[in-house]
Design a protein around this motif. Structure first.
Motif, PDB file in Angstrom:
ATOM      1  N   LEU A 197      39.697 -26.934 -27.861  1.00  0.00           N
ATOM      2  CA  LEU A 197      38.568 -26.637 -26.975  1.00  0.00           C
ATOM      3  C   LEU A 197      38.850 -27.036 -25.528  1.00  0.00           C
ATOM      4  CD1 LEU A 197      35.552 -27.716 -29.233  1.00  0.00           C
ATOM      5  CD2 LEU A 197      36.372 -25.394 -28.744  1.00  0.00           C
ATOM      6  N   ARG A 198      39.939 -27.776 -25.330  1.00  0.00           N
ATOM      7  CA  ARG A 198      40.396 -28.201 -24.006  1.00  0.00           C
ATOM      8  C   ARG A 198      39.428 -29.152 -23.308  1.00  0.00           C
ATOM      9  NH1 ARG A 198      45.165 -28.258 -24.012  1.00  0.00           N
ATOM     10  NH2 ARG A 198      45.307 -28.265 -21.772  1.00  0.00           N
ATOM     11  N   ARG A 199      38.709 -29.968 -24.113  1.00  0.00           N
ATOM     12  CA  ARG A 199      37.794 -30.951 -23.516  1.00  0.00           C
ATOM     13  C   ARG A 199      37.433 -32.020 -24.547  1.00  0.00           C
ATOM     14  NH1 ARG A 199      34.569 -26.611 -24.833  1.00  0.00           N
ATOM     15  NH2 ARG A 199      32.636 -27.107 -25.892  1.00  0.00           N
ATOM     16  N   VAL A 200      36.828 -33.076 -24.065  1.00  0.00           N
ATOM     17  CA  VAL A 200      36.320 -34.134 -24.932  1.00  0.00           C
ATOM     18  C   VAL A 200      34.971 -33.676 -25.468  1.00  0.00           C
ATOM     19  CG1 VAL A 200      35.518 -36.541 -25.020  1.00  0.00           C
ATOM     20  CG2 VAL A 200      37.537 -35.947 -23.642  1.00  0.00           C
ATOM     21  N   VAL A 201      34.789 -33.795 -26.781  1.00  0.00           N
ATOM     22  CA  VAL A 201      33.563 -33.323 -27.427  1.00  0.00           C
ATOM     23  C   VAL A 201      33.045 -34.369 -28.413  1.00  0.00           C
ATOM     24  CG1 VAL A 201      34.230 -30.887 -27.238  1.00  0.00           C
ATOM     25  CG2 VAL A 201      34.804 -32.166 -29.306  1.00  0.00           C
ATOM     26  N   GLU A 202      31.753 -34.263 -28.724  1.00  0.00           N
ATOM     27  CA  GLU A 202      31.197 -35.029 -29.833  1.00  0.00           C
ATOM     28  C   GLU A 202      30.919 -34.048 -30.954  1.00  0.00           C
ATOM     29  OE1 GLU A 202      27.764 -38.263 -31.044  1.00  0.00           O
ATOM     30  OE2 GLU A 202      27.268 -36.789 -29.510  1.00  0.00           O
ATOM     31  N   ARG A 203      31.372 -34.395 -32.149  1.00  0.00           N
ATOM     32  CA  ARG A 203      31.100 -33.587 -33.336  1.00  0.00           C
ATOM     33  C   ARG A 203      30.136 -34.364 -34.215  1.00  0.00           C
ATOM     34  NH1 ARG A 203      36.334 -30.462 -35.599  1.00  0.00           N
ATOM     35  NH2 ARG A 203      34.777 -30.018 -37.181  1.00  0.00           N
ATOM     36  N   PRO A 204      29.194 -33.689 -34.841  1.00  0.00           N
ATOM     37  CA  PRO A 204      28.265 -34.388 -35.732  1.00  0.00           C
ATOM     38  C   PRO A 204      28.937 -34.811 -37.032  1.00  0.00           C
ATOM     39  CG  PRO A 204      27.850 -32.026 -35.796  1.00  0.00           C
ATOM     40  CD  PRO A 204      28.904 -32.256 -34.745  1.00  0.00           C
ATOM     41  N   GLY A 205      28.398 -35.850 -37.648  1.00  0.00           N
ATOM     42  CA  GLY A 205      28.887 -36.301 -38.953  1.00  0.00           C
ATOM     43  C   GLY A 205      30.241 -36.965 -38.877  1.00  0.00           C
ATOM     44  N   MET A 206      30.887 -37.018 -40.012  1.00  0.00           N
ATOM     45  CA  MET A 206      32.219 -37.619 -40.104  1.00  0.00           C
ATOM     46  C   MET A 206      33.278 -36.563 -39.794  1.00  0.00           C
ATOM     47  SD  MET A 206      31.929 -40.813 -40.604  1.00  0.00           S
ATOM     48  CE  MET A 206      33.521 -41.381 -41.165  1.00  0.00           C
ATOM     49  N   PRO A 207      34.473 -37.002 -39.401  1.00  0.00           N
ATOM     50  CA  PRO A 207      35.545 -36.049 -39.080  1.00  0.00           C
ATOM     51  C   PRO A 207      35.918 -35.180 -40.281  1.00  0.00           C
ATOM     52  CG  PRO A 207      36.099 -38.258 -38.331  1.00  0.00           C
ATOM     53  CD  PRO A 207      34.869 -38.382 -39.177  1.00  0.00           C
ATOM     54  N   PRO A 208      36.412 -33.972 -40.006  1.00  0.00           N
ATOM     55  CA  PRO A 208      36.843 -33.089 -41.090  1.00  0.00           C
ATOM     56  C   PRO A 208      38.229 -33.456 -41.632  1.00  0.00           C
ATOM     57  CG  PRO A 208      37.181 -31.998 -38.994  1.00  0.00           C
ATOM     58  CD  PRO A 208      36.497 -33.315 -38.697  1.00  0.00           C
ATOM     59  N   TRP A 209      38.904 -34.414 -40.988  1.00  0.00           N
ATOM     60  CA  TRP A 209      40.254 -34.810 -41.382  1.00  0.00           C
ATOM     61  C   TRP A 209      40.213 -36.122 -42.158  1.00  0.00           C
ATOM     62  CZ3 TRP A 209      39.160 -34.403 -35.959  1.00  0.00           C
ATOM     63  CH2 TRP A 209      39.339 -33.123 -35.448  1.00  0.00           C
ATOM     64  N   PRO A 210      41.205 -36.353 -42.983  1.00  0.00           N
ATOM     65  CA  PRO A 210      41.264 -37.639 -43.692  1.00  0.00           C
ATOM     66  C   PRO A 210      41.365 -38.801 -42.698  1.00  0.00           C
ATOM     67  CG  PRO A 210      42.817 -36.067 -44.646  1.00  0.00           C
ATOM     68  CD  PRO A 210      42.290 -35.446 -43.385  1.00  0.00           C
ATOM     69  N   ILE A 211      40.615 -39.850 -42.955  1.00  0.00           N
ATOM     70  CA  ILE A 211      40.651 -41.042 -42.107  1.00  0.00           C
ATOM     71  C   ILE A 211      41.708 -41.990 -42.674  1.00  0.00           C
ATOM     72  CG2 ILE A 211      39.356 -43.048 -41.294  1.00  0.00           C
ATOM     73  CD1 ILE A 211      36.873 -41.278 -41.276  1.00  0.00           C
TER      74      ILE A 211
END
Length: 123
Positions: free
Chosen positions: A101-115
């Motif tokens: 997206l070429r910017r800093v963003v906030e996504r809702p919930g937990m990340p879609p990637w393994p932590i």
């Protein structure tokens, strides 16, 4: 919330720039460094790393690894094969520097990637 999460949220909208460390752009490491500085961190920040791999032991040397995630925590995620990514947990989701997206963003919930790990500033 926390000063770390507040600083990450304040960076939302900043453009993405690999190895970026300020208003001209941030990558995920730069975002975490900016947020941790707001929380009182004044130590080293990695630079010169590649998009894949890297030594993330620095997190263990400067932060405390925790099991439960709260706002202001640093998240280390497996974004792809051999590729890790950092973000900051917020009350409603997480903030990260999104290269697509070429910017800093906030996504809702937990990340879609393994932590892979969660770290917190002491205090």
């Amino acid at each position: 919330m926390s000063a770390v999460a507040d600083a990450a949220l304040a960076a939302v909208g900043t453009r993405f720039r690999l190895h970026g460390r300020g208003v001209d752009g941030l990558d995920c490491v730069g975002l975490v460094a900016l947020a941790l500085r707001a929380g009182g961190y004044s130590g080293e920040v990695p630079s010169g790393y590649s998009l894949r791999g890297g030594d993330w032991g620095l997190l263990d040397r400067v932060l405390v690894r925790v099991a439960e995630v709260v706002a202001g925590d640093v998240l280390l995620m497996a974004a792809g094969p051999g590729q890790v990514h950092l973000g900051i947990r917020t009350a409603g989701g997480f903030v990260h520097a999104d290269a697509g997206l070429r910017r800093v963003v906030e996504r809702p919930g937990m990340p879609p990637w393994p932590i892979l790990g969660v770290w917190r500033m002491e205090g």
